[in-house]
Design a protein around this motif. Sequence first.
Motif, PDB file in Angstrom:
ATOM      1  N   CYS A  28     -27.879  15.581  23.500  1.00  0.00           N
ATOM      2  CA  CYS A  28     -27.386  16.621  23.585  1.00  0.00           C
ATOM      3  C   CYS A  28     -27.060  17.318  24.198  1.00  0.00           C
ATOM      4  N   HIS A  29     -25.788  18.439  24.632  1.00  0.00           N
ATOM      5  CA  HIS A  29     -25.537  18.785  26.281  1.00  0.00           C
ATOM      6  C   HIS A  29     -26.339  19.115  26.579  1.00  0.00           C
ATOM      7  N   VAL A  30     -26.436  19.453  28.565  1.00  0.00           N
ATOM      8  CA  VAL A  30     -26.728  20.316  29.217  1.00  0.00           C
ATOM      9  C   VAL A  30     -26.821  22.267  28.703  1.00  0.00           C
ATOM     10  N   PHE A 100     -21.844  17.448  21.878  1.00  0.00           N
ATOM     11  CA  PHE A 100     -20.902  17.423  23.050  1.00  0.00           C
ATOM     12  C   PHE A 100     -19.788  16.567  22.880  1.00  0.00           C
ATOM     13  N   ASN A 101     -18.267  17.039  23.927  1.00  0.00           N
ATOM     14  CA  ASN A 101     -17.222  16.001  23.353  1.00  0.00           C
ATOM     15  C   ASN A 101     -17.089  15.248  24.312  1.00  0.00           C
ATOM     16  N   GLN A 102     -17.836  15.757  25.961  1.00  0.00           N
ATOM     17  CA  GLN A 102     -17.166  15.033  26.533  1.00  0.00           C
ATOM     18  C   GLN A 102     -18.732  14.700  27.461  1.00  0.00           C
ATOM     19  N   SER A 104     -19.401  14.402  30.732  1.00  0.00           N
ATOM     20  CA  SER A 104     -19.950  15.377  31.305  1.00  0.00           C
ATOM     21  C   SER A 104     -20.403  16.482  31.108  1.00  0.00           C
ATOM     22  N   ARG A 105     -20.723  16.316  30.145  1.00  0.00           N
ATOM     23  CA  ARG A 105     -21.090  18.260  29.344  1.00  0.00           C
ATOM     24  C   ARG A 105     -22.852  17.931  29.028  1.00  0.00           C
ATOM     25  N   THR A 106     -23.161  16.076  29.607  1.00  0.00           N
ATOM     26  CA  THR A 106     -24.761  15.788  29.555  1.00  0.00           C
ATOM     27  C   THR A 106     -25.594  16.218  31.285  1.00  0.00           C
ATOM     28  N   HIS A 125     -18.704  19.859  17.385  1.00  0.00           N
ATOM     29  CA  HIS A 125     -17.799  20.429  16.323  1.00  0.00           C
ATOM     30  C   HIS A 125     -17.042  20.859  17.940  1.00  0.00           C
ATOM     31  N   HIS A 126     -17.065  20.037  18.974  1.00  0.00           N
ATOM     32  CA  HIS A 126     -15.832  21.224  19.389  1.00  0.00           C
ATOM     33  C   HIS A 126     -14.366  20.649  19.515  1.00  0.00           C
ATOM     34  N   LEU A 127     -13.253  20.894  20.188  1.00  0.00           N
ATOM     35  CA  LEU A 127     -12.354  20.680  20.029  1.00  0.00           C
ATOM     36  C   LEU A 127     -11.919  19.134  21.572  1.00  0.00           C
ATOM     37  N   VAL A 290     -20.520  30.547  33.042  1.00  0.00           N
ATOM     38  CA  VAL A 290     -19.622  31.446  32.672  1.00  0.00           C
ATOM     39  C   VAL A 290     -20.035  31.209  30.945  1.00  0.00           C
ATOM     40  N   SER A 291     -19.862  33.175  30.354  1.00  0.00           N
ATOM     41  CA  SER A 291     -19.870  32.128  29.148  1.00  0.00           C
ATOM     42  C   SER A 291     -18.973  33.399  28.881  1.00  0.00           C
ATOM     43  N   LEU A 292     -18.037  33.247  27.651  1.00  0.00           N
ATOM     44  CA  LEU A 292     -17.372  34.322  27.312  1.00  0.00           C
ATOM     45  C   LEU A 292     -16.980  33.902  26.212  1.00  0.00           C
ATOM     46  N   ARG A 293     -17.015  35.147  25.147  1.00  0.00           N
ATOM     47  CA  ARG A 293     -16.923  35.835  24.346  1.00  0.00           C
ATOM     48  C   ARG A 293     -15.704  36.440  23.480  1.00  0.00           C
ATOM     49  N   SER A 294     -14.957  36.155  22.392  1.00  0.00           N
ATOM     50  CA  SER A 294     -13.641  36.837  21.905  1.00  0.00           C
ATOM     51  C   SER A 294     -13.676  37.460  20.232  1.00  0.00           C
ATOM     52  N   PHE A 308     -12.244  28.256  34.811  1.00  0.00           N
ATOM     53  CA  PHE A 308     -13.819  27.825  34.599  1.00  0.00           C
ATOM     54  C   PHE A 308     -14.602  27.107  34.530  1.00  0.00           C
ATOM     55  N   ASN A 309     -13.549  25.939  34.879  1.00  0.00           N
ATOM     56  CA  ASN A 309     -14.306  24.706  34.479  1.00  0.00           C
ATOM     57  C   ASN A 309     -14.767  23.986  33.638  1.00  0.00           C
ATOM     58  N   GLY A 310     -14.956  24.487  32.046  1.00  0.00           N
ATOM     59  CA  GLY A 310     -14.996  24.985  30.214  1.00  0.00           C
ATOM     60  C   GLY A 310     -14.837  24.593  29.972  1.00  0.00           C
ATOM     61  N   GLY A 311     -14.583  25.170  28.487  1.00  0.00           N
ATOM     62  CA  GLY A 311     -14.272  24.533  27.403  1.00  0.00           C
ATOM     63  C   GLY A 311     -15.373  25.426  26.120  1.00  0.00           C
ATOM     64  N   GLY A 312     -14.959  24.878  25.279  1.00  0.00           N
ATOM     65  CA  GLY A 312     -15.615  24.973  24.109  1.00  0.00           C
ATOM     66  C   GLY A 312     -14.542  25.743  22.606  1.00  0.00           C
ATOM     67  N   HIS A 313     -14.751  26.469  21.805  1.00  0.00           N
ATOM     68  CA  HIS A 313     -14.917  27.621  20.641  1.00  0.00           C
ATOM     69  C   HIS A 313     -12.946  28.342  21.225  1.00  0.00           C
ATOM     70  N   LEU A 314     -12.444  28.814  20.155  1.00  0.00           N
ATOM     71  CA  LEU A 314     -11.670  29.158  20.403  1.00  0.00           C
ATOM     72  C   LEU A 314     -12.382  31.337  20.900  1.00  0.00           C
ATOM     73  N   ASN A 315     -13.467  31.611  20.165  1.00  0.00           N
ATOM     74  CA  ASN A 315     -14.513  32.586  20.468  1.00  0.00           C
ATOM     75  C   ASN A 315     -15.431  32.417  20.702  1.00  0.00           C
ATOM     76  N   ALA A 316     -16.136  31.824  21.506  1.00  0.00           N
ATOM     77  CA  ALA A 316     -16.941  31.446  22.251  1.00  0.00           C
ATOM     78  C   ALA A 316     -16.940  30.539  23.612  1.00  0.00           C
ATOM     79  N   SER A 317     -16.868  30.280  24.350  1.00  0.00           N
ATOM     80  CA  SER A 317     -16.759  29.021  25.729  1.00  0.00           C
ATOM     81  C   SER A 317     -17.285  28.445  26.570  1.00  0.00           C
ATOM     82  N   GLY A 318     -17.471  28.617  27.455  1.00  0.00           N
ATOM     83  CA  GLY A 318     -17.926  28.321  28.883  1.00  0.00           C
ATOM     84  C   GLY A 318     -18.124  28.011  29.464  1.00  0.00           C
ATOM     85  N   GLY A 319     -18.315  28.125  30.928  1.00  0.00           N
ATOM     86  CA  GLY A 319     -17.563  26.663  31.451  1.00  0.00           C
ATOM     87  C   GLY A 319     -18.821  27.231  33.110  1.00  0.00           C
ATOM     88  N   ARG A 320     -18.427  26.675  34.430  1.00  0.00           N
ATOM     89  CA  ARG A 320     -18.766  26.689  35.555  1.00  0.00           C
ATOM     90  C   ARG A 320     -18.159  26.835  36.434  1.00  0.00           C
TER      91      ARG A 320
END
Length: 344
Positions: A28-30, A100-102, A104-106, A125-127, A290-294, A308-320
Motif C-alpha cells: 500500500c501507500h506511504v 494507490f495509483n502511482q 511514487s506513492r510508495t 479508488h483514487h483518480l 499537506v492535507s486538504l479537506r473541502s 502541493f505536489n499531490g492529489g487525491g479525491h475531490l474533498n480529501a487530498s494530500g501532498g508534500r
Amino acid sequence: MLKNILSPGECDTLSSLIDSSDNIVVCCHVNPDGDALGSCLGWAEFLRSRGKEPQIIIPDQYPDFLQWMPKTEMVIRYDKHKVEADELISCADLVFCLDFNQLSRTDAMAASLTDSHAPKVMFDHHLGPDIDCVLCVSRPEMSSTSEMVFRIVWQMDGFKMMTSRFAAPIYCGMMTDTGGFTYNSNSSETFFIISQLLTKGINKDKIYRNVYNNYSESRLRLIGYVLYKRLVVMPEQHASFFVLTRQDLCRFNFVKGDAEGLVNMPLQIKGMKLSISLREDTEKNNTIWVSLRSVDSFPCNKMAEMYFNGGGHLNASGGRLLCSIDEAVEITRDAILNFESTLK
Ligand code: 5GP
C-alpha cells in the motif's frame, strides 16, 4: 444485491493469477491509513483462504490506533526491513498494489516495485491510475479500497469463508475513509456491505472507539493549541489553514496519527469550504506534509496537484512540499487566493 465490480474476464484473470502464483506480495501507500492497511489485511486474509501465504509490505509506520487489527504482526515495514522486503519483492510472482495509483506513492519502495518483473494488480479508488498492471481495478466512485476488496471477494464467492479477521479490517478501512460514514458513503450498497460484515461478529462500536477514542492526553492538548494559536481563517475566501511546526509537535509529544482528523475541524465553521493543514516532518528538514479537506464541489485534488505536489479525491487530498514552513504558508495563501472564485 451488490453490483459486480469486475467483468467476467477480469474475474477469471484474477482467479488464475492467484492460483498460479506462489510468492504474493500485497502493498500500500506511504503513511498507511485505515483504508490502506485495512484493505491489505482483508485481501491477504482472502488470499490465505485460497491456500496462499501472502506477504504484506508497507512503506513505513502506520498509526498506533490501527495496531489492534488482526494480523498486523505479520506486516513488514519497508523502512525497517529493506533487505528482506527487497528480496520478497524481487522473488514475487504477483504483486497487489492496494489504495494507490502511482508507484511514487510508495516512496522508497517504488524503485523495488519498478524493478520487479512480477505482474501487478491494482485495486484503488483514487483518480488517474498510472501503474503498469496486468489488471487495473480503479473505481474512484467507491468509498474506499476496502469496499472494493469486499466487493471483489464477494464476487469471487469468497465471503462465506471469511471470518472477523477479514471483516474487522475491511470495516475499519471503510469507516476511516468516510470519516465514520459522514462523507462519500451515501450509497445503499455501502450499508448492505456493512450489514454483511456485521454477520461475522465484529463489534463496530468497539472498532470506532479503537480508532477515534484511543489517543493520548497530549493529542487533545495539541488540538486545543492548534485551534487557538495556529488556525488562520480567511473568511472572504471561505478557507482556513494551520501549521504544525516541529517545535509544536515536540512540545505535545507527537506520535504518528496524532494529527489525524485535525484538518476536518475548521470545516465546522459555518460557511467554511476548505481547510488545509501544513505539518513539518519530525525528522526530515524542509519537508511539509499537506492535507486538504473541502465540502461540496470544491476540488481539493486539483489544488493539491497544482500547488502541493499531490492529489487525491475531490474533498480529501494530500501532498508534500519540500521547503520551509514559512514558504509553505506563502504557497498556501497563494493557492487559496488563486482559487478564490471557486471558493465563493
Ligand atoms: P491525507 O490528508 O489523509 O494524508 O490524504 C487524503 C487523501 O489524499 C487520501 O486519499 C490520500 O491517499 C490522498 N493523498 C495524500 N497524499 C497524496 C499524494 O501525495 N498524492 C496523491 N495522489 N494522493 C495523495
